[in-house]
Design a protein around this motif. Structure first.
Motif, short mmCIF file in Angstrom:
data_model
loop_
_atom_site.label_atom_id
_atom_site.label_comp_id
_atom_site.label_asym_id
_atom_site.label_seq_id
_atom_site.Cartn_x
_atom_site.Cartn_y
_atom_site.Cartn_z
N LYS A 116 -13.50 -10.77 4.54
CA LYS A 116 -14.28 -10.23 5.65
C LYS A 116 -14.30 -11.22 6.80
O LYS A 116 -14.20 -12.44 6.61
N SER A 119 -19.25 -13.87 11.04
CA SER A 119 -20.06 -13.53 12.22
C SER A 119 -19.91 -14.63 13.26
O SER A 119 -20.00 -15.82 12.93
N SER A 121 -20.81 -15.79 17.50
CA SER A 121 -21.63 -15.53 18.69
C SER A 121 -20.78 -15.67 19.95
O SER A 121 -19.67 -16.19 19.92
N PHE A 252 -17.29 -4.03 15.46
CA PHE A 252 -17.45 -5.46 15.78
C PHE A 252 -18.61 -5.66 16.75
O PHE A 252 -18.73 -4.98 17.75
N GLU A 253 -19.46 -6.65 16.43
CA GLU A 253 -20.56 -7.02 17.31
C GLU A 253 -20.72 -8.53 17.31
O GLU A 253 -20.49 -9.19 16.28
N TRP A 254 -21.12 -9.07 18.44
CA TRP A 254 -21.40 -10.50 18.51
C TRP A 254 -22.68 -10.81 17.75
O TRP A 254 -23.63 -10.03 17.78
N GLN A 255 -22.69 -11.94 17.07
CA GLN A 255 -23.91 -12.37 16.40
C GLN A 255 -24.96 -12.72 17.45
O GLN A 255 -24.69 -13.41 18.42
#
Length: 490
Positions: A116, A119, A121, A252-255
Motif C-alpha cells: 500500500k 500517507s 502530506s 488519493f488524498e494528502w495527509q
C-alpha cells in the motif's frame, strides 16, 4: 570642487558600477552555465542512474549518536521536474523493495515490503526536493534557475553561492566558478532537539555522459556532521521515457497536518511527588518537592516543553528553586526540553562522564532559526556525575538515583529513581503492561528493569513510567506485582 576632479570621480563611479554589474552578470551566468551543463539535457529526456547507497539514521541507542545502517541498491529516472526510483534492501533471506514517484502534482511512496502507498502530506511533497539531492543536484539546480536566484553576498572567487528558502529550510547552492558545476548543497533547518541542523551534500567524481555532467559520488553529512551517508553511482545514461512504477489511486488524498497544541495536566501524587502530564508529547515529567528545593525528572521534545514544566513547577512550589534536573536516559522524550533548565542555572545530573560532551552540544548548538531562552541569553552547562548511584535528601525526605545502564537493554546511561518512603520506582519506558487484558510475557527491557530492581535489593510496591501516557493503551502507574507476573510467565 574643481571640475576636473568631479569628472575623475564620476568616471571612477561609472567604472565601479560597470565592474559591479559585470560581476553580478557573471555570477548569474555561472548559474545559467551550470544549468546548461547539468540540467538542460534532461528537459526532454530522463537521466537514468544505477546506485548503491549506505544510509545511517540516528536512534536512541546505547551510545550518543547511535545509528542504524541500511545498505540499498537501486535505479532512478530523474529530470528537471520528475523523479522515479526503485530500490531494495536485504532482510535476511528476503529482498524488500521500495518505490517512489514524484512529479509536479503528486508524491507516491511505497515503503520496503509494503503493498500500500504511504500517507504523505503536502509539506512532504514540497520538501521531497531535498530527497532527490541525495542522488543528483539536477532538480535543485533547476529550482534555483527557474526562481531566478541571485548570487549571495558570501560568494567568493572560487564559488558562487545562491540561497533560497523552502518551508523554513535554508538551501544554499554552491557553484564552482572554474568548472561551473555544483559541488555542494547545504540545508539548514530547525530540529526540535538539536536546534540549527546542517545537512551537507558533496558531489564529486564528475563525468560527462551524452552532454550532461554527472557526479559519481555523493557524500551526505547529516546532523552537523555527526553521521554520514554515501551514494555511489555505478551507471548513468539518458533515456526517452521513465517506467511507470506506481499508479495514483482514485481516492488519493494528502495527509492532513495539524499543529500541535500544548495540553498539560498536573496530578499531585502525594506531598512530595507531582506528575506533569504533557499530553501533546505522550510523556509525563515528575516534579519532586523537598523542604527547600525541587528536582525535575525528564523534559520531553523541545525547549517549549521545558518552559512549560518550569512554569508548572513554580505553581506547585512558588518559593522553591529548581536545584536539579535529571533525565532517565539519553532520549528526546527525556531530555529534549533541557535547554531552559541550563539557561536558568539548574544543575544537570549526568548519567555518565561520556554524556557531558553530548549535553554540551545540546547546550551550545545554535538555535537561531527558532530562538529559545538559552539562545537569547546563553548560560554555561552545570553538571554533576552521579556515578553508580546518588542520594538526594533534605534530611527528612530522600530520593535515590541508580544507574542501571546496559541492564536496561536500552541505553548505557539508563537511570531509575527510587522513593524509599513510597516504595516507588520511576523510569522512562522499559515496560509494556497493557491497560486491559491479560498480562503478557516480559520482553528483554522489561526483564532488565525487574532484574535491576532485584539486584539493587529495592523494596518496590509501585512502578511509575514516563512514557507513553495516552497512546498505546499501556499502564504508566501499576503495581510491581504486574511486572513480576510478566517476568515469571512461561
Amino acid at each position: 570642487m574643481d571640475t576636473k576632479v568631479l569628472k575623475v570621480i564620476s568616471f571612477l563611479i561609472l567604472i565601479n558600477c560597470s565592474i559591479s554589474l559585470k560581476a553580478n552578470s557573471n555570477k548569474y551566468d555561472v548559474l545559467k552555465e551550470c544549468w546548461d551543463k547539468q540540467v538542460k539535457a534532461t528537459e526532454e529526456k530522463y537521466l537514468n542512474l544505477s546506485f548503491s547507497e549506505i544510509e545511517k539514521r540516528l536512534y536512541n541507542g546505547m551510545q550518543p549518536w547511535s545509528h542504524t545502517i541500511t545498505k540499498s541498491d537501486g535505479y532512478l529516472y530523474i529530470n528537471s521536474s520528475s523523479f522515479y526510483m526503485e530500490d531494495s534492501i536485504a532482510a535476511g533471506k528476503r529482498v524488500l523493495y521500495s518505490k517512489t514517484v514524484c512529479n509536479t502534482t503528486e508524491l507516491l511512496l511505497q515503503s520496503y515490503g509494503n503493498t500500500k502507498l504511504a500517507s504523505v502530506s503536502k509539506n512532504e511533497f514540497i520538501e521531497y526536493l531535498f530527497e532527490t539531492m541525495r542522488y543528483s543536484p539536477i532538480q535543485a539546480i533547476n529550482y534555483f534557475y527557474q526562481n531566478k536566484a541571485t548570487a549571495d553576498k558570501e560568494s567568493s572567487n572560487n564559488q558562487t553561492q545562491y540561497k533560497l528558502v523552502i518551508n523554513k529550510t535554508i538551501i544554499t547552492l554552491f557553484v564552482d566558478n572554474t568548472d561551473t558545476l555544483v559541488h555542494k548543497i547545504t540545508l539548514l533547518n530547525d530540529d526540535i532537539l538539536y536546534g540549527d541542523v546542517l545537512t551537507t551534500y558533496t558531489y564529486s567524481g564528475y563525468a560527462i555522459q551524452k552532454s550532461i555532467s554527472i557526479p559519481q559520488l555523493v557524500i551526505i553529512d547529516k546532523v552537523n556532521g555527526n553521521i554520514t551517508d554515501t551514494v555511489t553511482i555505478s551507471f548513468a545514461g539518458l533515456a526517452a521515457d521513465a517506467p511507470k512504477l506506481l499508479e495514483k489511486p482514485d481516492d488519493f488524498e494528502w495527509q492532513i497536518e495539524t499543529e500541535e497544541q500544548a495540553e498539560v495536566v498536573v496530578t499531585k501524587y502525594n506531598e512530595h511527588i507531582h506528575l506533569v502530564d504533557l499530553k501533546h508529547t505522550n510523556v509525563q515529567a515528575m516534579v519532586v518537592e523537598f523542604n527547600s528545593f525541587l528536582i525535575i525528572i525528564d523534559a520531553p521534545r523541545g525547549s517549549q516543553n521545558g518552559e512549560i514544566i518550569i512554569s508548572e513547577a513554580k505553581k506547585i512550589a512558588p518559593t522553591k528553586p529548581i536545584t536539579f534536573f535529571s533525565f532517565g536516559h539519553r532520549c528526546p522524550w527525556a531530555l529534549g526540553g533541557i535547554r531552559p533548565f541550563i539557561q536558568k542555572g539548574v544543575t544537570v545530573l549526568c548519567n555518565l562522564p561520556e554524556d557531558v560532551s553530548y549535553l554540551e552540544h545540546l547546550a551550545t548548538n545554535p538555535h537561531t532559526l527558532n530562538p529559545d531562552s538559552q539562545q537569547l541569553n546563553p548560560k554555561p552547562l552545570k553538571t554533576r556525575i552521579i556515578g553508580d548511584s546518588l542520594t538526594i535528601t533534605d534530611g527528612k525526605y530522600a530520593i535515590k538515583i541508580y544507574l542501571i545502564g546496559e541492564k536496561s537493554g536500552h541505553t548505557d546511561d539508563f537511570m531509575i529513581y527510587y522513593f524509599p518512603e513510597e516504595k516507588i520506582v520511576f523510569e522512562d519506558h522499559l515496560t509494556w503492561i497493557k491497560k486491559e487484558g491479560d498480562i503478557e510475557k516480559a520482553g528483554f527491557r522489561q526483564k532488565g528493569l525487574y532484574n535491576a530492581i532485584k539486584d539493587l535489593h529495592l523494596d518496590v510496591d509501585t512502578v511509575v513510567q514516563s512514557w507513553p501516557t495516552n497512546k498505546h493503551q499501556l499502564k504508566t502507574v501499576f503495581p510491581f506485582s504486574d511486572l513480576e507476573t510478566s517476568v515469571n510467565l512461561k
